[in-house]
Design an enzyme around this catalytic site. Structure first.
Site, short mmCIF file in Angstrom:
data_model
loop_
_atom_site.label_atom_id
_atom_site.label_comp_id
_atom_site.label_asym_id
_atom_site.label_seq_id
_atom_site.Cartn_x
_atom_site.Cartn_y
_atom_site.Cartn_z
N HIS A 29 79.90 37.24 3.41
CA HIS A 29 78.55 37.61 3.82
C HIS A 29 77.62 36.44 3.60
O HIS A 29 77.64 35.81 2.55
CB HIS A 29 78.04 38.82 3.04
N ASP A 46 69.84 52.83 2.21
CA ASP A 46 69.36 51.45 2.29
C ASP A 46 68.49 51.25 3.53
O ASP A 46 67.46 50.58 3.48
CB ASP A 46 70.53 50.46 2.32
N ARG A 77 60.32 49.23 1.95
CA ARG A 77 60.00 48.02 1.18
C ARG A 77 59.29 46.99 2.04
O ARG A 77 58.39 46.28 1.60
CB ARG A 77 61.29 47.41 0.59
N SER A 107 70.81 46.20 -2.00
CA SER A 107 70.75 46.47 -0.56
C SER A 107 71.92 45.77 0.16
O SER A 107 72.67 46.38 0.93
CB SER A 107 69.40 45.98 -0.02
N LYS A 159 75.93 47.57 1.52
CA LYS A 159 76.46 47.50 2.89
C LYS A 159 77.87 46.89 2.90
O LYS A 159 78.74 47.34 3.64
CB LYS A 159 75.50 46.69 3.78
N1 URA Z 1 68.73 41.65 3.43
C1 URA Z 1 69.11 42.91 3.16
O1 URA Z 1 70.06 43.42 3.73
N2 URA Z 1 68.41 43.59 2.23
C2 URA Z 1 67.36 43.09 1.56
O2 URA Z 1 66.80 43.77 0.73
C3 URA Z 1 66.98 41.78 1.88
C4 URA Z 1 67.68 41.08 2.82
#
Ligand code: URA
Ligand code: CA
Length: 433
Positions: A82, A161, A168, A183, A187
């Site tokens: 990632h 999320d 946010r 976050s 994923k």
């Molecule tokens: N990318 C994400 O997936 N989440 C965040 O909180 C910030 C960047």
């Protein structure tokens, strides 16, 4: 349990229990906890932080808020990579076939998304016929038989999320290490990887501008991953200037092909070998990083990495001739050179501004509804540290429009030429395990 008490507890600097975190995440996902209480808690977390236990617990709670992908029918250790996002980052296109050529299974779920250029799927769609509309069982079969497949986002992954990130975004609470780390990791974990290699970008074109913040984020993510039983490591890499030379969809596919052949730009090749070696070791296909790197370099030279890319494209409907002849992809109708206004050393190329210039040409989406022009983009003929003569081309603009004056203006404003000699910047800043 009351949300009010949870907010007050975090506001006063105490650690939340697993039960309290679950109560919040479940309640917020199903609508029982209102936005105003969720945003108050995010702000309290922003100021009071979370300890390792809380960070792991909020990540797990978000994973459990929706579907998870079960990759267990795939043989071997599934390693995912990632990147926290940069400009012209072609690494995924290269790493997939590169490590798959050493029998590391790569089961990649990818997106389109907004940004300077398209996501991995958009880029691959520059190859005529290529598609990701395959079902789950086909996806698993392809990874088992060919070690590499890419599928579009399926299922309802981490809805907590999705909702929380949106909140946010409008309450000035994105920039919190525990919230960003949980976050991103939620994923990755929901997508089923056994092991995770993170490429955390740092610099002007990155989410995290300072090395200190990038390190803190990398450490937070590595600790979460290891805490929940996924072998995780991170590389912190430079994103002040764009990575590689191409910024644009078809242009990046062509760059990926050159890199798989061993003829890619130096920085892009080096980052792919660094990340790839980590993936190969985590997957148990080499004992040391040196051995892994040697094997990867070998498969670039002997053509196996490129061959893997070709079979992969073909297996999902793509025209595999592209690996020999990139001109089967869409081509821009016009080319313009951005010529240096003076002689000297290139000292700065502002990554995100060049990304914006590529987007002005149509390489990326400004809104979810925008159409991408797969052919357009930029190709850097010079990078930081290179010498340039007055009138020599700094970069080539590939466009499908006659007037690129505003694009040129933006580019000139964001490329600096200095009289003093400048050295090429450090690419790999740190490793976090
Ligand atoms: N990318 C994400 O997936 N989440 C965040 O909180 C910030 C960047
Ligand atoms: Ca690139």
């Amino acid at each position: 349990m009351r949300m009010y008490d949870i907010i007050a507890k975090k506001r006063d600097g105490y650690a939340l229990t697993k039960e309290e975190i679950d109560f919040f995440v479940e309640g917020y996902t199903n609508g029982e906890v209102p936005d105003y209480q969720a945003s108050a808690l995010c702000m309290a977390i922003f100021f009071q932080d979370m300890n390792d236990e809380e960070r792991a617990n909020i990540t797990t709670a978000m994973v459990n808020s929706g579907d998870t992908i079960d990759l267990s029918p795939i043989e071997g250790i599934k390693v995912d990579k990632h990147s926290t996002g940069g400009v012209g980052d072609t690494t995924t296109l290269i790493l997939g076939p590169l490590v798959a050529s050493l029998d590391v299974p790569v089961a990649k779920m990818s997106g389109r998304g907004l940004g300077h250029t398209g996501g991995t799927i958009d880029k691959l769609e520059a190859v005529p016929g290529f598609h990701v509309e395959i079902d789950k069982s086909q996806f698993i079969d392809l990874v088992n038989s060919n070690k590499l497949s890419v599928i579009g986002q399926t299922g309802n992954l981490t809805p907590a999320d999705k909702k929380l990130y949106g909140l946010r975004d409008v309450t000035a609470t994105v920039n919190s290490i525990p919230l960003i780390a949980s976050s991103i990791m939620s994923k990755k974990i929901a997508a089923g990887a056994d092991a995770i290699v993170l490429d955390v970008k740092t610099g002007a074109g990155a989410f995290m501008k300072s090395l200190e913040d990038s390190k803190a984020l990398a450490e937070a993510m590595v600790r979460i991953g290891n805490h929940v039983g996924r072998n995780t490591m991170a590389v912190i890499s430079d994103m002040n200037q764009p990575l590689g030379r191409a910024i644009g969809n078809a242009l990046e596919v062509e760059e990926a092909i050159e890199t798989l052949k061993g003829n890619g730009p130096e920085d892009l090749t080096e980052l792919c070998l660094t990340l790839g070696s980590q993936m190969v070791v985590l997957a148990g296909k080499a004992d040391t990083l040196d051995e892994a790197r040697q094997k990867l370099e070998e498969n670039m030279k002997n053509g196996k990495a490129l061959e893997k890319f070709g079979t992969f494209l073909k297996s999902q409907g793509g025209d595999e001739r592209v690996v020999e002849d990139p001109s089967v992809m869409p081509k821009a109708s016009k080319q313009f050179e951005l010529n240096a206004k003076k002689s000297g050393y290139v000292s700065d190329i502002v990554a995100d501004e060049l990304g914006t210039a590529a987007m002005m040409l149509g390489a990326g989406r400004a809104t979810k509804e925008s159409e991408i022009d797969l052919a357009v983009g930029l190709y850097l003929n010079k990078k930081v540290g290179d010498y340039v003569e007055e009138g020599e081309s700094l970069l080539t603009i590939y466009a499908n429009q006659d007037d690129v004056e505003d694009v040129k203006e933006k580019l000139y404003a964001n490329i600096t030429i200095s009289d003093e000699k400048v050295s090429a910047p450090t690419l790999i800043h740190n490793m976090v395990t």
